[in-house]
Write an enzyme that holds these catalytic residues in place. Structure first.
Site, short mmCIF file in Angstrom:
data_model
loop_
_atom_site.label_atom_id
_atom_site.label_comp_id
_atom_site.label_asym_id
_atom_site.label_seq_id
_atom_site.Cartn_x
_atom_site.Cartn_y
_atom_site.Cartn_z
NE ARG A 122 -3.72 1.91 2.81
CZ ARG A 122 -4.96 2.02 2.37
NH1 ARG A 122 -5.46 1.06 1.61
NH2 ARG A 122 -5.70 3.07 2.67
CG HIS A 149 -8.12 1.10 -3.30
ND1 HIS A 149 -7.58 -0.11 -2.90
CD2 HIS A 149 -8.66 1.66 -2.17
CE1 HIS A 149 -7.78 -0.28 -1.60
NE2 HIS A 149 -8.43 0.78 -1.14
CD GLN A 152 -13.32 -0.18 -1.29
OE1 GLN A 152 -12.62 -0.16 -0.28
NE2 GLN A 152 -14.58 -0.58 -1.28
CG ASP A 244 -12.88 7.51 -1.81
OD1 ASP A 244 -12.97 7.30 -0.59
OD2 ASP A 244 -11.83 7.34 -2.45
CB CYS A 284 -13.93 2.76 -0.37
SG CYS A 284 -13.04 4.32 -0.35
NE ARG A 311 -10.93 -3.73 0.36
CZ ARG A 311 -10.07 -2.81 0.81
NH1 ARG A 311 -10.51 -1.64 1.26
NH2 ARG A 311 -8.76 -3.04 0.76
#
Length: 335
Positions: A122, A149, A152, A244, A284, A311
Site C-alpha cells: 500500500r 485501488h 476496493q 469517496d 469505501c 473487502r
C-alpha cells in the site's frame, strides 16, 4: 462428490488460470478473469462464513504486507483473511521498512521474495509497484496506490452482485474526486457490462490517460460513459451512487481548496431522487459527513458495511487465485 456441489449444481468451468500473476490494476484483467475472482470470493464466503468449513488453502504460506499509508479495512481484511486460510501475514510499516530509502526497491523485492509467497503493498507512488513486479519472483498485490485501488473495487462488485443478482446493465454513478478508486472502476466496469456516469468538479477530473482507456472499453463493450461536472446529471437513472473522500492522505494541505471546490457534491436524498427506484449507495470508508449525509449513509439503501466486509472475501479470493490451483466449488453466480 462434495455436498456443496450436489446442492448448488456442478461448478461451471471457466478457462482462467491466475496463479503466479500480479494484481496492480484491473486494467490487466479480462472480463472472465474479473468474474472468476468474484466467483472465488463468493465461493469462499459461502463455504467459510455460511457453511462453517475450514479451508487451509494458505497453510505453510506467508504474506508480506507493506503499508506506507495506514488503513483499517485493507490491513484487517488481508491479515484476518490470510490467517483464516491458514497462512501467516507479516505487517510492515514505514517504521519497519523504508522503500527505496535505507534499501533499494530492487533489493527489497528480491529479499522479500526469498522469505514470503506474496507481497501486498500500500504505497504512495504506483511506480514503486511497477518496479517491484520487475524484481520480485512472487506475486505483487496493489493494496492502494496513487493511481489505483483494485481490491476496493472487487469488493464493490461482489457487493453489487450479491444485492442485484448480477452486474450487467447496472448504471454506476460516481460523484466526487477523480481519484484512484474511480480509476479502478473506469478500467473495469465496462468489461462487466456496467454503464458509468462520472461527476467531478472542474480541475478534479480523472487522469486523462485512464479516461481514454475507459472510453475505449465503453466503445468495445457497448456501454455508456458520461463525464460531467453536474452531480444531478450524473445521478440520473443511476442504480448505484458512489463517492469517496475528497481529501486523500497526502492532500491535507489542500483541504480548504478542496472543500470549496466540492460544494454541491454531497450525496443526499435530493441526489437520490434523480436515481433509479432501486438505487443503492457505496462508499469505501472512512466517510466524512460533507461527502454524504447521514440520511443516505445510514439508509436501507446503503450497502457500505456489507461492502466493507466484502473487502475480506475478495482479498482472500485474490490470494487464493494467485497462490494456489484451487478452483471454486460452488455454482458460478450470474454476472
Amino acid at each position: 462428490m462434495p455436498a456443496e456441489v450436489s446442492m448448488y449444481g456442478p461448478p461451471a468451468q471457466m478457462n482462467v488460470h491466475l496463479k503466479g500473476r500480479d494484481l496492480l490494476t484491473l486494467q490487466n484483467y479480462t472480463a472472465d478473469e474479473l468474474k472468476y475472482l468474484l466467483w472465488m470470493a463468493s465461493d469462499l464466503k459461502q463455504r467459510i462464513k455460511h457453511k462453517g468449513e475450514y479451508l487451509p488453502l494458505m497453510q505453510g504460506k506467508s504474506l508480506t504486507m507493506i503499508f506506507e499509508k495506514r488503513s483499517t479495512r485493507t490491513r484487517l481484511s488481508a491479515e484476518t483473511g490470510f490467517a483464516l486460510l491458514g497462512g501467516h501475514p507479516s505487517f510492515l510499516t514505514t517504521q519497519d521498512i523504508h522503500l527505496g530509502t535505507n534499501e533499494s526497491l530492487t533489493d527489497t523485492a528480491r529479499v522479500l521474495s526469498c522469505m514470503t509467497n506474496a507481497i501486498l503493498a500500500r504505497v504512495y507512488n504506483h511506480n514503486d509497484l511497477d518496479l517491484m513486479t520487475k524484481e520480485a519472483t512472487v506475486p505483487i498485490i496493489n493494496g492502494l496506490s496513487n493511481l489505483y485501488h483494485p481490491l476496493q473495487i472487487l469488493a464493490d462488485y461482489l457487493t453489487l452482485q450479491e444485492h442485484y443478482g448480477g452486474l450487467k446493465g447496472l448504471t454506476v454513478t460516481w460523484i466526487g474526486d477523480g481519484n484512484n478508486v474511480l480509476h479502478s472502476i473506469m478500467t473495469s466496469a465496462a468489461k462487466l457490462g456496467m454503464h458509468l456516469h462520472i461527476a467531478t468538479p472542474k480541475g478534479f477530473e480523472p487522469d486523462l490517460r485512464i479516461t481514454e482507456i475507459a472510453e475505449q472499453y465503453s466503445k468495445k463493450h457497448g456501454t455508456k460513459l458520461l463525464l460531467t461536472t453536474d452531480p444531478l446529471e450524473a445521478a440520473d437513472g443511476a442504480n448505484v451512487l458512489v463517492t469517496d473522500t475528497w481529501i486523500s492522505m497526502g492532500q491535507e494541505e489542500e483541504k480548504k481548496e478542496r472543500l470549496k471546490a466540492f460544494q454541491g457534491y454531497q450525496i443526499t436524498m435530493q441526489t437520490a431522487k434523480s436515481a433509479a427506484s432501486n438505487w443503492t449507495f457505496l462508499h469505501c470508508l472512512p466517510r466524512k459527513p460533507e461527502e454524504v449525509d447521514d440520511e443516505v449513509f445510514y439508509s436501507p439503501q446503503s450497502l457500505v458495511f456489507q461492502e466493507a466486509e466484502n473487502r475480506k472475501w475478495t482479498i482472500m479470493a485474490v490470494m487464493v487465485s494467485l497462490l494456489t490451483d484451487y478452483s471454486p466449488q460452488l455454482q458460478k453466480p450470474t454476472f
